[in-house]
Design an enzyme around this catalytic site. Structure first.
Site, PDB file in Angstrom:
ATOM      1  N   ALA A   7       0.835  -1.201   0.000  1.00 50.69           N
ATOM      2  CA  ALA A   7       0.000   0.000   0.000  1.00 50.69           C
ATOM      3  C   ALA A   7       0.870   1.252   0.000  1.00 50.69           C
ATOM      4  CB  ALA A   7      -0.937  -0.016   1.203  1.00 50.69           C
ATOM      5  N   ASP A   8       1.856   1.288   0.856  1.00 53.18           N
ATOM      6  CA  ASP A   8       2.769   2.438   0.925  1.00 53.18           C
ATOM      7  C   ASP A   8       3.535   2.609  -0.388  1.00 53.18           C
ATOM      8  OD1 ASP A   8       2.869   4.147   3.160  1.00 53.18           O
ATOM      9  OD2 ASP A   8       3.590   2.522   4.419  1.00 53.18           O
TER      10      ASP A   8
END
Length: 395
Positions: free
Chosen positions: A170-171
């Site tokens: 996600a990051d």
């Protein structure tokens, strides 16, 4: 050396930890002048994270995400420091920030404010859930985004505790999508003459990378569940156990399946209706793997890998990171490099993940020490007439 493709673009990096710094580092690798704007004294919180160090005070995590940047510290709650930021905005093409929605507006550094100073500015906000919607004010980290995007529910093995993808998808995905978006906006600016606002989030990055899993949801009406190393669309395509351990195979189409059967000496399986097509094999994957298991136990994993590769069937050992970065392919592709550093001497970092033949990326600058370039950056603004010299400011 040819000019790097983003040379001449200036990026203001007002972000911390992973998504924003990763995005800005990628832009810096391609030649952009990235100015990292950090809080005084503490700097990017990642400088002090992680439980281990090399020689200096900055964590290996910070070093890994912040090459090709210059550092200046500004207290954005202070009017004088905010004026320095405004001066920098006049010179900038891109700004990346990752405060919680609403914070930039309270500080007077939101897009509406800064676009009046520089209408050509491409301004990107990276947050947990985006700037709008009922979840916008929730705090968001990679784990939270993996949980709320569906990734956590489909990862790992059946009937076991939820397993996070150890890669911060996600990051890092948000950083990649933001880089794609801001560069698209820069190209669009060539025609429109205007910058624009980019709203990116960890949740949407995680969902965006779930393009394969959501096809199963909409195709079957059921949410994907954990299947270990297997594939949702092909079988056999997973880890299997040889006499001395695990390796992976990928008989991902009908031609490979038939070749695979010849390699393992099980041609009779092609006549089994449960395995006659890829769709049937996916539906009966667990039974199929049980049928194949005794065969794989008859040889070592390297023997199987060699036999598969000789026949053109994808197969591979399962390497740990130490083995992966020292593999002959990683070495041939320069995927480990030594980065010079004023405190560390040098440290190991991953090489550039894509290669530019005409304008190869460079480590032009090591990760900066906190506020290392304060005087240099201020002098540039003074020379452009955008900031008063200290003596003038005191009058």
């Amino acid at each position: 050396m040819a000019t790097l493709p983003l040379a001449g673009l200036r990026v203001l990096d007002i972000s911390q930890v992973m998504a924003g710094p990763f995005c800005c580092m990628l832009l810096g690798d391609m030649g952009a002048d990235v100015i990292k704007i950090e809080p005084p004294k503490t700097g990017d919180s990642t400088r002090h994270s992680m439980g281990f160090r090399l020689k200096g005070e900055d964590s290996p995590g910070f070093l890994a995400l912040n090459r090709n940047k210059r550092s200046i510290t500004l207290n954005l709650k202070d009017e004088a420091d905010r004026e320095v930021l405004y001066a920098l905005v006049k010179t900038a093409d891109i700004l990346i920030e990752n405060a919680r929605p609403g914070v930039s507006g309270r500080l007077g550094i939101d897009y509406e404010t800064l676009s009046k100073i520089n209408p050509r500015l491409v301004y990107a906000s990276i947050s947990g859930f985006g700037q709008t919607g009922p979840w916008a004010q929730r705090p968001g980290f990679d784990l939270i985004a993996q949980a709320m995007s569906g990734i956590l529910s489909s990862n790992g093995f059946p009937n076991m505790e939820p397993a996070k993808n150890s890669i911060a998808v996600a990051d890092l995905g948000a950083g990649l999508f933001t880089a794609y978006a801001v560069l698209s906006a820069i190209i669009g600016r060539q025609t429109s003459g205007q910058g624009q606002y980019v709203d990116a989030s960890l949740l949407e990055a995680a969902l965006g990378l779930s393009v394969w899993e959501t096809t199963e949801l909409w195709g079957t009406g059921k949410s994907p569940t954990p299947i270990g190393s297997a594939n949702r669309m092909s079988a056999p395509y997973q880890a299997v156990h040889a006499s001395d351990g695990w390796f992976v195979i990928g008989a991902a189409n009908q031609g490979l399946w038939l070749t695979f059967l010849q390699v393992i000496g099980r041609p009779e399986l092609q006549d089994d209706p449960r395995y006659s097509t890829n769709a049937a094999r996916v539906q009966n994957r667990l039974v199929l793997i049980d049928d194949l298991a005794p065969t794989f136990l008859t040889r070592t994993k390297q023997e199987w890998i060699d036999a598969m590769l000789a026949a053109g069937v994808p197969a591979a050992p399962i390497l740990d990171y130490g083995e992966a970065v020292e593999s002959e392919q990683a070495v041939a592709r320069d995927m480990v490099m030594q980065v010079p550093h004023p405190v560390e001497g040098e440290f190991k970092a991953l090489g550039f993940p894509v290669k530019m033949r005409g304008t190869p990326q460079q480590v032009r600058m090591p990760p900066p020490l906190l506020n290392e370039h304060d005087a240099e950056i201020r002098q540039e603004l003074i020379d452009k007439g955008l900031l008063r010299a200290p003596a003038e400011a005191a009058e």
